[in-house]
Design an enzyme around this catalytic site. Structure first.
Site, mmCIF file in Angstrom:
data_model
loop_
_atom_site.group_PDB
_atom_site.id
_atom_site.type_symbol
_atom_site.label_atom_id
_atom_site.label_comp_id
_atom_site.label_asym_id
_atom_site.label_seq_id
_atom_site.Cartn_x
_atom_site.Cartn_y
_atom_site.Cartn_z
ATOM 1 N N ARG A 40 -17.537 14.832 12.099
ATOM 2 C CA ARG A 40 -16.103 14.914 12.421
ATOM 3 C C ARG A 40 -15.384 13.624 12.036
ATOM 4 N NH1 ARG A 40 -13.665 13.640 17.193
ATOM 5 N NH2 ARG A 40 -15.476 14.109 18.488
ATOM 6 N N TYR A 93 8.071 25.736 3.118
ATOM 7 C CA TYR A 93 7.090 26.775 3.473
ATOM 8 C C TYR A 93 7.290 27.193 4.943
ATOM 9 C CZ TYR A 93 2.559 28.671 4.843
ATOM 10 O OH TYR A 93 1.573 29.466 5.370
ATOM 11 N N ASP A 165 5.182 17.455 0.214
ATOM 12 C CA ASP A 165 4.170 18.494 0.052
ATOM 13 C C ASP A 165 4.120 18.804 -1.451
ATOM 14 O OD1 ASP A 165 2.812 20.904 -0.200
ATOM 15 O OD2 ASP A 165 3.551 21.711 1.699
ATOM 16 N N LYS A 190 -4.897 25.869 -2.334
ATOM 17 C CA LYS A 190 -4.197 26.394 -3.516
ATOM 18 C C LYS A 190 -4.800 25.781 -4.787
ATOM 19 C CE LYS A 190 -1.973 28.572 -0.406
ATOM 20 N NZ LYS A 190 -1.434 27.762 0.630
HETATM 21 C C1 PLP Z 1 3.602 24.706 0.045
HETATM 22 C C2 PLP Z 1 2.597 24.976 1.123
HETATM 23 N N1 PLP Z 1 2.279 24.008 1.984
HETATM 24 C C3 PLP Z 1 1.379 24.207 2.975
HETATM 25 C C4 PLP Z 1 0.770 25.429 3.151
HETATM 26 C C5 PLP Z 1 -0.222 25.626 4.267
HETATM 27 O O1 PLP Z 1 -1.500 25.568 3.744
HETATM 28 P P1 PLP Z 1 -2.797 26.298 4.395
HETATM 29 O O2 PLP Z 1 -2.565 27.766 4.317
HETATM 30 O O3 PLP Z 1 -3.936 25.786 3.564
HETATM 31 O O4 PLP Z 1 -2.875 25.832 5.801
HETATM 32 C C6 PLP Z 1 1.067 26.478 2.277
HETATM 33 C C7 PLP Z 1 0.431 27.796 2.439
HETATM 34 O O5 PLP Z 1 0.750 28.746 1.783
HETATM 35 C C8 PLP Z 1 2.013 26.242 1.230
HETATM 36 O O6 PLP Z 1 2.345 27.214 0.375
#
Ligand code: PLP
Length: 376
Positions: A40, A93, A165, A190
Protein backbone atom coordinates in the site's frame (compact mmCIF):
# COMPACT_ATOMS: atom_id res chain seq x y z
CA UNK A 1 18.92 -19.50 -6.57
CA UNK A 2 20.31 -19.01 -10.14
CA UNK A 3 21.21 -15.48 -11.26
CA UNK A 4 17.98 -14.29 -12.95
CA UNK A 5 17.94 -11.27 -15.29
CA UNK A 6 14.46 -11.00 -16.83
CA UNK A 7 14.01 -8.56 -19.73
CA UNK A 8 10.43 -7.82 -18.69
CA UNK A 9 9.69 -6.68 -15.15
CA UNK A 10 8.24 -9.55 -13.08
CA UNK A 11 4.97 -8.99 -11.20
CA UNK A 12 5.68 -8.45 -7.50
CA UNK A 13 2.34 -9.87 -6.43
CA UNK A 14 2.92 -9.49 -2.73
CA UNK A 15 1.20 -7.36 -0.11
CA UNK A 16 4.28 -7.15 2.12
CA UNK A 17 8.09 -7.44 1.95
CA UNK A 18 10.38 -9.17 4.45
CA UNK A 19 13.32 -7.92 6.53
CA UNK A 20 16.29 -9.98 7.76
CA UNK A 21 16.50 -8.24 11.12
CA UNK A 22 16.09 -4.96 12.99
CA UNK A 23 19.16 -3.51 11.27
CA UNK A 24 17.51 -3.87 7.89
CA UNK A 25 14.30 -2.36 9.25
CA UNK A 26 16.30 0.69 10.36
CA UNK A 27 17.86 0.95 6.88
CA UNK A 28 14.34 1.10 5.42
CA UNK A 29 13.76 4.36 7.30
CA UNK A 30 17.30 5.74 6.96
CA UNK A 31 17.61 5.17 3.20
CA UNK A 32 14.20 6.03 1.69
CA UNK A 33 13.45 4.50 -1.71
CA UNK A 34 16.01 1.67 -1.30
CA UNK A 35 13.68 -0.97 0.13
CA UNK A 36 10.00 -1.91 0.12
CA UNK A 37 7.89 -2.63 3.18
CA UNK A 38 4.18 -2.82 2.39
CA UNK A 39 2.52 -2.65 -1.05
CA UNK A 40 0.00 0.00 0.00
CA UNK A 41 2.97 2.33 0.60
CA UNK A 42 4.95 1.35 -2.49
CA UNK A 43 5.55 -1.63 -4.77
CA UNK A 44 8.13 -2.13 -7.58
CA UNK A 45 5.38 -2.42 -10.23
CA UNK A 46 3.55 0.75 -9.21
CA UNK A 47 6.90 2.56 -8.96
CA UNK A 48 7.82 1.45 -12.47
CA UNK A 49 4.54 2.78 -13.85
CA UNK A 50 4.86 6.05 -11.90
CA UNK A 51 8.43 6.60 -13.10
CA UNK A 52 7.56 5.97 -16.75
CA UNK A 53 4.58 8.35 -16.69
CA UNK A 54 6.60 10.95 -14.79
CA UNK A 55 9.30 10.87 -17.47
CA UNK A 56 6.70 11.43 -20.18
CA UNK A 57 5.03 14.32 -18.32
CA UNK A 58 8.29 15.87 -17.05
CA UNK A 59 7.45 16.12 -13.34
CA UNK A 60 9.51 15.68 -10.17
CA UNK A 61 7.62 12.47 -9.52
CA UNK A 62 4.30 10.65 -9.85
CA UNK A 63 1.98 8.56 -7.68
CA UNK A 64 -0.22 5.87 -9.20
CA UNK A 65 -3.70 5.26 -7.85
CA UNK A 66 -6.54 2.76 -8.11
CA UNK A 67 -8.52 4.81 -10.69
CA UNK A 68 -8.70 8.16 -12.43
CA UNK A 69 -11.24 9.22 -9.81
CA UNK A 70 -8.88 8.42 -6.94
CA UNK A 71 -6.15 10.39 -8.76
CA UNK A 72 -8.43 13.45 -8.86
CA UNK A 73 -9.38 12.89 -5.21
CA UNK A 74 -5.72 12.59 -4.17
CA UNK A 75 -4.76 15.76 -6.07
CA UNK A 76 -7.56 17.79 -4.47
CA UNK A 77 -7.05 16.45 -0.95
CA UNK A 78 -3.30 17.05 -1.26
CA UNK A 79 -3.99 20.76 -1.64
CA UNK A 80 -7.36 21.42 0.07
CA UNK A 81 -8.74 21.06 3.58
CA UNK A 82 -12.18 21.75 5.05
CA UNK A 83 -13.15 25.39 4.46
CA UNK A 84 -11.22 25.64 1.18
CA UNK A 85 -12.71 26.43 -2.20
CA UNK A 86 -12.07 24.96 -5.65
CA UNK A 87 -12.67 26.44 -9.10
CA UNK A 88 -13.56 23.93 -11.79
CA UNK A 89 -14.15 24.28 -15.54
CA UNK A 90 -17.84 23.90 -16.35
CA UNK A 91 -16.99 21.46 -19.17
CA UNK A 92 -15.58 18.62 -17.08
CA UNK A 93 -15.98 14.84 -16.82
CA UNK A 94 -19.24 14.11 -14.95
CA UNK A 95 -17.45 12.00 -12.32
CA UNK A 96 -15.19 14.94 -11.43
CA UNK A 97 -18.14 17.27 -10.95
CA UNK A 98 -20.01 14.63 -8.88
CA UNK A 99 -16.93 14.22 -6.67
CA UNK A 100 -16.80 17.96 -6.06
CA UNK A 101 -20.50 18.75 -5.83
CA UNK A 102 -21.80 15.67 -4.06
CA UNK A 103 -18.91 14.37 -1.96
CA UNK A 104 -16.18 16.93 -1.24
CA UNK A 105 -18.87 19.51 -0.41
CA UNK A 106 -19.90 17.17 2.46
CA UNK A 107 -16.48 17.53 4.03
CA UNK A 108 -16.39 21.30 3.67
CA UNK A 109 -14.61 21.81 0.33
CA UNK A 110 -16.79 24.05 -1.84
CA UNK A 111 -16.75 24.43 -5.62
CA UNK A 112 -17.62 27.10 -8.18
CA UNK A 113 -17.88 26.15 -11.85
CA UNK A 114 -16.21 28.50 -14.29
CA UNK A 115 -18.23 29.00 -17.50
CA UNK A 116 -16.21 28.56 -20.72
CA UNK A 117 -16.56 32.28 -21.53
CA UNK A 118 -14.82 33.25 -18.28
CA UNK A 119 -12.11 30.58 -18.33
CA UNK A 120 -9.19 32.96 -18.66
CA UNK A 121 -10.34 35.56 -16.17
CA UNK A 122 -11.81 34.36 -12.94
CA UNK A 123 -11.28 37.57 -10.98
CA UNK A 124 -14.96 37.60 -10.07
CA UNK A 125 -15.01 33.95 -8.95
CA UNK A 126 -11.89 33.58 -6.87
CA UNK A 127 -12.26 33.72 -3.06
CA UNK A 128 -9.67 34.13 -0.27
CA UNK A 129 -9.99 30.37 0.36
CA UNK A 130 -9.62 29.29 -3.29
CA UNK A 131 -6.78 26.77 -3.61
CA UNK A 132 -6.92 25.38 -7.14
CA UNK A 133 -8.47 25.40 -10.60
CA UNK A 134 -9.30 22.05 -12.23
CA UNK A 135 -9.72 21.68 -16.01
CA UNK A 136 -9.14 19.15 -18.78
CA UNK A 137 -6.75 19.70 -21.70
CA UNK A 138 -9.60 18.74 -24.03
CA UNK A 139 -13.16 18.49 -22.77
CA UNK A 140 -15.50 15.54 -23.04
CA UNK A 141 -17.43 15.05 -25.32
CA UNK A 142 -17.28 18.24 -27.42
CA UNK A 143 -13.47 18.59 -27.47
CA UNK A 144 -13.19 22.16 -26.26
CA UNK A 145 -9.44 22.84 -26.04
CA UNK A 146 -8.10 24.86 -23.10
CA UNK A 147 -5.07 27.13 -23.47
CA UNK A 148 -2.93 25.86 -20.59
CA UNK A 149 -0.37 28.69 -20.79
CA UNK A 150 -3.13 31.27 -20.39
CA UNK A 151 -4.75 29.28 -17.58
CA UNK A 152 -1.38 29.14 -15.80
CA UNK A 153 -0.98 32.92 -16.06
CA UNK A 154 -4.39 33.32 -14.46
CA UNK A 155 -3.79 30.80 -11.65
CA UNK A 156 -0.36 32.31 -10.87
CA UNK A 157 -1.92 35.77 -10.71
CA UNK A 158 -4.29 34.50 -8.01
CA UNK A 159 -1.67 32.31 -6.33
CA UNK A 160 -3.69 29.12 -6.75
CA UNK A 161 -2.66 25.77 -8.23
CA UNK A 162 -3.49 24.67 -11.74
CA UNK A 163 -4.56 21.01 -11.88
CA UNK A 164 -4.95 19.57 -15.38
CA UNK A 165 -6.69 16.32 -16.30
CA UNK A 166 -4.61 15.31 -19.34
CA UNK A 167 -6.47 12.04 -20.02
CA UNK A 168 -7.75 12.94 -23.53
CA UNK A 169 -4.55 14.56 -24.83
CA UNK A 170 -1.88 12.33 -23.21
CA UNK A 171 1.72 13.60 -22.83
CA UNK A 172 2.35 12.60 -26.46
CA UNK A 173 0.29 15.63 -27.49
CA UNK A 174 0.56 17.98 -24.51
CA UNK A 175 2.76 18.23 -21.42
CA UNK A 176 0.80 20.59 -19.13
CA UNK A 177 3.60 20.90 -16.52
CA UNK A 178 5.88 22.46 -19.14
CA UNK A 179 3.11 24.97 -19.94
CA UNK A 180 2.73 26.10 -16.33
CA UNK A 181 0.40 23.55 -14.66
CA UNK A 182 1.29 22.45 -11.10
CA UNK A 183 -0.31 19.01 -11.02
CA UNK A 184 -1.41 16.68 -13.84
CA UNK A 185 -3.74 13.74 -13.43
CA UNK A 186 -4.79 10.92 -15.76
CA UNK A 187 -7.34 8.23 -15.89
CA UNK A 188 -4.70 5.58 -16.77
CA UNK A 189 -7.73 3.43 -17.61
CA UNK A 190 -7.77 5.27 -20.96
CA UNK A 191 -4.87 5.92 -23.37
CA UNK A 192 -1.94 5.35 -20.98
CA UNK A 193 -2.83 1.68 -20.47
CA UNK A 194 -4.72 1.63 -23.75
CA UNK A 195 -6.26 -1.84 -23.97
CA UNK A 196 -9.54 -1.47 -22.01
CA UNK A 197 -8.36 -3.99 -19.41
CA UNK A 198 -7.13 -1.80 -16.53
CA UNK A 199 -8.72 0.70 -14.12
CA UNK A 200 -6.01 3.02 -12.80
CA UNK A 201 -4.97 6.63 -12.26
CA UNK A 202 -1.85 8.74 -11.80
CA UNK A 203 -0.95 12.13 -10.32
CA UNK A 204 2.21 13.86 -11.57
CA UNK A 205 3.60 16.86 -9.65
CA UNK A 206 5.89 19.74 -10.47
CA UNK A 207 6.98 20.35 -6.87
CA UNK A 208 8.42 17.97 -4.31
CA UNK A 209 6.06 19.43 -1.70
CA UNK A 210 2.94 18.55 -3.72
CA UNK A 211 4.37 15.10 -4.46
CA UNK A 212 4.88 14.36 -0.76
CA UNK A 213 1.31 15.46 -0.02
CA UNK A 214 -0.16 13.32 -2.83
CA UNK A 215 1.83 10.32 -1.62
CA UNK A 216 0.61 10.87 1.95
CA UNK A 217 -3.03 11.06 0.81
CA UNK A 218 -2.63 8.00 -1.44
CA UNK A 219 -1.20 5.74 1.24
CA UNK A 220 -3.30 7.05 4.16
CA UNK A 221 -6.61 6.82 2.29
CA UNK A 222 -5.51 3.53 0.69
CA UNK A 223 -5.87 4.75 -2.91
CA UNK A 224 -2.97 2.58 -4.13
CA UNK A 225 -2.92 0.55 -7.35
CA UNK A 226 -2.38 -3.22 -7.23
CA UNK A 227 0.88 -4.76 -8.55
CA UNK A 228 -0.89 -6.60 -11.37
CA UNK A 229 -2.84 -3.55 -12.59
CA UNK A 230 0.40 -1.53 -12.41
CA UNK A 231 2.21 -4.16 -14.44
CA UNK A 232 -0.55 -4.27 -17.10
CA UNK A 233 -0.62 -0.48 -17.36
CA UNK A 234 3.20 -0.24 -17.58
CA UNK A 235 3.09 -2.83 -20.36
CA UNK A 236 0.43 -0.87 -22.27
CA UNK A 237 2.33 2.38 -21.78
CA UNK A 238 5.28 1.05 -23.79
CA UNK A 239 3.28 1.46 -27.03
CA UNK A 240 1.59 4.78 -26.15
CA UNK A 241 3.49 6.84 -28.73
CA UNK A 242 2.80 4.40 -31.57
CA UNK A 243 -0.84 4.02 -30.61
CA UNK A 244 -1.41 7.77 -30.38
CA UNK A 245 -0.06 8.31 -33.88
CA UNK A 246 -2.57 5.83 -35.29
CA UNK A 247 -5.46 7.04 -33.06
CA UNK A 248 -4.86 10.60 -34.30
CA UNK A 249 -4.44 9.77 -37.95
CA UNK A 250 -7.56 7.54 -37.95
CA UNK A 251 -9.60 10.20 -36.11
CA UNK A 252 -8.59 12.86 -38.68
CA UNK A 253 -9.66 10.57 -41.55
CA UNK A 254 -12.98 9.80 -39.89
CA UNK A 255 -13.67 13.43 -38.92
CA UNK A 256 -13.15 14.50 -42.56
CA UNK A 257 -15.39 11.65 -43.77
CA UNK A 258 -18.18 12.56 -41.32
CA UNK A 259 -17.86 16.27 -42.05
CA UNK A 260 -18.84 15.79 -45.68
CA UNK A 261 -21.49 13.11 -45.00
CA UNK A 262 -25.06 14.23 -45.81
CA UNK A 263 -26.51 12.42 -42.74
CA UNK A 264 -24.14 14.20 -40.35
CA UNK A 265 -25.09 17.69 -39.14
CA UNK A 266 -22.00 18.62 -37.13
CA UNK A 267 -18.57 17.19 -36.22
CA UNK A 268 -16.45 18.21 -33.24
CA UNK A 269 -12.77 17.39 -33.78
CA UNK A 270 -9.88 19.78 -33.08
CA UNK A 271 -8.10 18.57 -36.22
CA UNK A 272 -10.78 20.14 -38.45
CA UNK A 273 -10.12 23.70 -39.54
CA UNK A 274 -13.73 24.51 -38.67
CA UNK A 275 -13.06 23.72 -34.97
CA UNK A 276 -13.05 26.93 -32.92
CA UNK A 277 -9.68 26.18 -31.28
CA UNK A 278 -8.01 24.45 -34.24
CA UNK A 279 -4.88 26.67 -34.19
CA UNK A 280 -4.48 26.38 -30.41
CA UNK A 281 -4.97 22.59 -30.59
CA UNK A 282 -2.34 22.34 -33.33
CA UNK A 283 0.17 24.35 -31.33
CA UNK A 284 -0.55 22.75 -27.96
CA UNK A 285 -0.80 19.21 -29.38
CA UNK A 286 2.45 19.27 -31.42
CA UNK A 287 0.39 18.95 -34.61
CA UNK A 288 -1.66 16.01 -33.27
CA UNK A 289 -5.34 16.29 -32.34
CA UNK A 290 -6.19 13.13 -30.40
CA UNK A 291 -8.37 10.10 -31.00
CA UNK A 292 -11.69 11.39 -29.69
CA UNK A 293 -14.41 13.04 -31.75
CA UNK A 294 -18.13 13.68 -31.52
CA UNK A 295 -20.74 14.17 -34.20
CA UNK A 296 -24.43 14.89 -34.46
CA UNK A 297 -26.95 13.15 -36.64
CA UNK A 298 -30.57 14.30 -36.54
CA UNK A 299 -31.93 14.79 -33.02
CA UNK A 300 -34.12 11.70 -33.06
CA UNK A 301 -33.63 8.76 -30.68
CA UNK A 302 -34.98 6.29 -33.25
CA UNK A 303 -32.36 7.44 -35.78
CA UNK A 304 -29.59 7.07 -33.14
CA UNK A 305 -30.77 3.54 -32.39
CA UNK A 306 -30.88 2.61 -36.08
CA UNK A 307 -27.33 3.94 -36.52
CA UNK A 308 -26.03 1.93 -33.54
CA UNK A 309 -27.84 -1.23 -34.62
CA UNK A 310 -26.51 -0.79 -38.15
CA UNK A 311 -22.87 -0.92 -37.01
CA UNK A 312 -21.40 -4.41 -37.24
CA UNK A 313 -17.87 -3.83 -35.92
CA UNK A 314 -18.00 -0.80 -33.64
CA UNK A 315 -19.62 -1.53 -30.27
CA UNK A 316 -21.40 0.88 -27.96
CA UNK A 317 -19.21 1.05 -24.81
CA UNK A 318 -19.39 3.93 -22.34
CA UNK A 319 -15.62 4.31 -21.96
CA UNK A 320 -12.86 5.39 -24.32
CA UNK A 321 -9.29 5.26 -25.57
CA UNK A 322 -8.88 1.52 -26.13
CA UNK A 323 -7.11 0.10 -29.19
CA UNK A 324 -10.46 -0.84 -30.74
CA UNK A 325 -12.99 1.78 -31.75
CA UNK A 326 -16.17 2.25 -29.74
CA UNK A 327 -19.04 4.69 -29.67
CA UNK A 328 -20.67 6.27 -26.67
CA UNK A 329 -23.83 8.25 -26.10
CA UNK A 330 -23.22 11.27 -23.80
CA UNK A 331 -26.92 12.08 -23.26
CA UNK A 332 -27.61 8.58 -21.90
CA UNK A 333 -24.35 8.07 -19.98
CA UNK A 334 -21.82 10.76 -18.91
CA UNK A 335 -24.29 13.66 -19.12
CA UNK A 336 -27.42 11.80 -18.04
CA UNK A 337 -27.60 13.50 -14.64
CA UNK A 338 -27.76 17.02 -16.09
CA UNK A 339 -31.10 18.80 -16.50
CA UNK A 340 -32.50 19.08 -20.03
CA UNK A 341 -31.69 22.79 -19.91
CA UNK A 342 -28.03 22.15 -18.96
CA UNK A 343 -27.74 19.49 -21.67
CA UNK A 344 -29.12 21.90 -24.25
CA UNK A 345 -26.86 24.73 -23.02
CA UNK A 346 -23.65 22.77 -23.56
CA UNK A 347 -24.89 21.25 -26.82
CA UNK A 348 -25.44 17.63 -25.77
CA UNK A 349 -28.59 16.88 -27.72
CA UNK A 350 -30.32 13.63 -28.73
CA UNK A 351 -28.29 13.19 -31.92
CA UNK A 352 -24.81 13.67 -30.40
CA UNK A 353 -22.64 10.53 -30.58
CA UNK A 354 -19.07 10.26 -29.30
CA UNK A 355 -16.53 8.15 -31.12
CA UNK A 356 -13.38 6.81 -29.48
CA UNK A 357 -11.31 6.05 -32.55
CA UNK A 358 -9.08 2.98 -32.27
CA UNK A 359 -6.00 1.84 -34.18
CA UNK A 360 -7.65 -0.41 -36.76
CA UNK A 361 -7.13 0.07 -40.50
CA UNK A 362 -9.09 3.26 -41.26
CA UNK A 363 -10.96 1.70 -44.22
CA UNK A 364 -12.58 -0.87 -41.90
CA UNK A 365 -13.91 1.93 -39.72
CA UNK A 366 -15.20 4.01 -42.63
CA UNK A 367 -17.03 0.98 -44.03
CA UNK A 368 -18.75 0.30 -40.71
CA UNK A 369 -19.68 3.95 -40.14
CA UNK A 370 -21.16 4.15 -43.66
CA UNK A 371 -23.13 0.97 -42.88
CA UNK A 372 -24.58 2.58 -39.74
CA UNK A 373 -25.32 5.92 -41.38
CA UNK A 374 -27.08 4.23 -44.30
CA UNK A 375 -29.66 2.86 -41.80
CA UNK A 376 -30.83 6.33 -40.76
C1 PLP B 1 -11.37 12.85 -18.53
C2 PLP B 1 -11.58 11.81 -17.46
N1 PLP B 1 -11.03 11.98 -16.26
C3 PLP B 1 -11.20 11.08 -15.27
C4 PLP B 1 -11.98 9.95 -15.45
C5 PLP B 1 -12.16 8.96 -14.33
O1 PLP B 1 -11.33 7.88 -14.55
P1 PLP B 1 -11.60 6.38 -13.99
O2 PLP B 1 -12.84 5.88 -14.65
O3 PLP B 1 -10.34 5.64 -14.35
O4 PLP B 1 -11.78 6.51 -12.52
C6 PLP B 1 -12.58 9.73 -16.69
C7 PLP B 1 -13.41 8.53 -16.92
O5 PLP B 1 -14.03 8.37 -17.93
C8 PLP B 1 -12.37 10.69 -17.73
O6 PLP B 1 -12.94 10.53 -18.93
Amino acid sequence: MPHIKPKATPIFQTSVFTFDDLNELELYFEQPGQRYMYSRYANPNSDELANEVNQLEGGVGAIVTSSGMSAILAAILAVCKAGDHVLCAEEIYGGSSSLLTQELSRIGISVTYVPSAETYSFDALVQPTTKLFLAETMSNPLLLVFDIKRLAEETKKHNIKLVIDNTFATPILTKPLSLGADIVIHSVTKYLSGHSDVTAGVVICKSEEDLQRVQKVMLTYGLNLSPFESWLAARGLKTLRLRMKQHCSNAQTIAEFLQQHPKVEQVWYPGLEAHAQHALAEDQGCGMFGGMLSFRIKDNAEAVNRFMQGLEEIPFAPSLAGVSTSISYPLGTSHRALTAEQQQKIGITIGVIRLSVGIEEPEELLTDLERGLSKI
